[in-house]
Design a protein around this motif. Structure first.
Motif, PDB file in Angstrom:
ATOM      1  N   GLU A 103       0.854  -1.181   0.000  1.00  9.64           N
ATOM      2  CA  GLU A 103       0.000   0.000   0.000  1.00  9.64           C
ATOM      3  C   GLU A 103       0.892   1.233   0.000  1.00  9.64           C
ATOM      4  OE1 GLU A 103      -3.142   2.098   3.085  1.00  9.64           O
ATOM      5  OE2 GLU A 103      -2.922  -0.079   3.138  1.00  9.64           O
ATOM      6  N   THR A 126       4.971   4.235  -7.710  1.00  6.86           N
ATOM      7  CA  THR A 126       4.166   3.218  -8.400  1.00  6.86           C
ATOM      8  C   THR A 126       5.023   2.475  -9.414  1.00  6.86           C
ATOM      9  OG1 THR A 126       2.098   4.449  -8.116  1.00  6.86           O
ATOM     10  CG2 THR A 126       2.162   2.834  -9.896  1.00  6.86           C
ATOM     11  N   ARG A 137       0.325  -6.109  -6.831  1.00  7.79           N
ATOM     12  CA  ARG A 137      -0.810  -5.262  -6.446  1.00  7.79           C
ATOM     13  C   ARG A 137      -0.287  -4.135  -5.576  1.00  7.79           C
ATOM     14  NH1 ARG A 137      -6.323  -5.408  -5.856  1.00  7.79           N
ATOM     15  NH2 ARG A 137      -7.145  -4.229  -4.094  1.00  7.79           N
ATOM     16  N   GLU A 139      -1.897  -0.714  -3.579  1.00  8.07           N
ATOM     17  CA  GLU A 139      -3.124  -0.018  -3.197  1.00  8.07           C
ATOM     18  C   GLU A 139      -2.825   1.387  -2.697  1.00  8.07           C
ATOM     19  OE1 GLU A 139      -5.110  -2.228  -0.128  1.00  8.07           O
ATOM     20  OE2 GLU A 139      -5.679  -3.848  -1.489  1.00  8.07           O
ATOM     21  N   PRO A 153      -4.697   8.681  -7.335  1.00 10.99           N
ATOM     22  CA  PRO A 153      -4.737   7.353  -7.966  1.00 10.99           C
ATOM     23  C   PRO A 153      -5.579   7.332  -9.237  1.00 10.99           C
ATOM     24  CG  PRO A 153      -5.952   7.368  -5.886  1.00 10.99           C
ATOM     25  CD  PRO A 153      -5.219   8.660  -5.976  1.00 10.99           C
ATOM     26  N   TYR A 158      -5.026   4.043 -11.479  1.00 14.66           N
ATOM     27  CA  TYR A 158      -5.499   3.070 -10.502  1.00 14.66           C
ATOM     28  C   TYR A 158      -6.998   2.879 -10.701  1.00 14.66           C
ATOM     29  CZ  TYR A 158      -1.231   3.282  -7.604  1.00 14.66           C
ATOM     30  OH  TYR A 158       0.042   3.188  -7.118  1.00 14.66           O
ATOM     31  N   GLN A 160     -10.655   2.066  -8.843  1.00 14.49           N
ATOM     32  CA  GLN A 160     -11.302   2.056  -7.528  1.00 14.49           C
ATOM     33  C   GLN A 160     -11.921   0.679  -7.317  1.00 14.49           C
ATOM     34  OE1 GLN A 160     -13.887   5.342  -6.414  1.00 14.49           O
ATOM     35  NE2 GLN A 160     -15.015   3.994  -5.017  1.00 14.49           N
ATOM     36  N   PHE A 183      -8.115   2.031  -3.909  1.00 12.52           N
ATOM     37  CA  PHE A 183      -7.718   2.017  -5.318  1.00 12.52           C
ATOM     38  C   PHE A 183      -6.584   1.012  -5.475  1.00 12.52           C
ATOM     39  CE2 PHE A 183      -9.228   6.254  -4.345  1.00 12.52           C
ATOM     40  CZ  PHE A 183     -10.069   6.553  -5.411  1.00 12.52           C
ATOM     41  N   SER A 184      -6.453   0.423  -6.670  1.00 10.87           N
ATOM     42  CA  SER A 184      -5.331  -0.488  -6.903  1.00 10.87           C
ATOM     43  C   SER A 184      -4.823  -0.413  -8.323  1.00 10.87           C
ATOM     44  CB  SER A 184      -5.723  -1.928  -6.582  1.00 10.87           C
ATOM     45  OG  SER A 184      -6.609  -2.419  -7.575  1.00 10.87           O
ATOM     46  N   ARG A 185      -3.549  -0.748  -8.442  1.00 14.85           N
ATOM     47  CA  ARG A 185      -2.926  -1.040  -9.740  1.00 14.85           C
ATOM     48  C   ARG A 185      -2.389  -2.449  -9.604  1.00 14.85           C
ATOM     49  NH1 ARG A 185      -0.180   3.363 -12.735  1.00 14.85           N
ATOM     50  NH2 ARG A 185       0.925   1.662 -13.764  1.00 14.85           N
TER      51      ARG A 185
END
Length: 187
Positions: A103, A126, A137, A139, A153, A158, A160, A183-185
């Protein structure tokens, strides 16, 4: 299953920024940046409500360095590219190298907000996290009311994943619950 720690970069540079782990001698600049930003930080960061002395800030820096060396949390101070002005802080935390995931959090000192520094730092971290460290992953979580933080993000691609309702106590009011955006990538 065997596990090997990836090589972690000690510093990152962008067009305008120099991100590097904190050093003991940075404690005074970090303390000053936090104190100059307390009204805004208190809205979003629970840790900003606890008064701290310069000695405690030095302890934080030493602990951050230890966690960096262990690979359990990667804290980077955000400096102007010339290394003269401390702009903020960003970190990769809740790292799980087996998944691998983590994260990211960030804040910029109030005198330097609104200039894109948080987004530039978040982009650099990132890229490092996904491309160099091999996280699958990453976040970013924030209070749903923090529109400025949530914008970052979204601008960095990213997705949601969630809105957790009544997920935590609001940093600015311990009698109020807050919603959390996640949020994530992913790779």
């Amino acid at each position: 299953m065997t596990f090997s720690m990836p090589t972690i970069s000690g510093e990152l540079r962008t067009a305008r920024l120099w991100l590097r782990p904190p050093r003991v001698e940075d404690a005074e600049a970090l303390q000053a940046a936090i104190e100059a930003s307390l009204p805004e930080l208190k809205r979003w960061m629970p840790w900003a409500h606890q008064p701290s002395t310069l000695a405690q800030r030095r302890e934080y820096v030493a602990a951050s360095l230890a966690r960096f060396q262990e690979g359990t949390e990667l804290t980077y101070l955000i400096w102007a590219s010339d290394g003269e002005t401390l702009l903020g802080n960003s970190s990769l935390h809740h790292l799980n190298w087996l998944v691998p995931k983590g994260e990211m959090g960030y804040w910029v000192a109030t005198p330097h907000t609104g200039q894109g520094y948080a987004q530039e730092a978040a982009q650099a971290l990132t890229s490092m996290a996904l491309d160099t460290l091999g996280l699958r992953r990453l976040e970013i979580r924030c209070d749903a009311r923090n529109e400025r933080s949530a914008r970052i993000p979204r601008q960095l691609g990213y997705v949601q994943d969630a809105l957790f309702r009544n997920d935590a106590v609001a940093a600015d009011n311990p009698l109020q619950l807050r919603d959390t955006l996640v949020f994530s990538r992913v790779q």
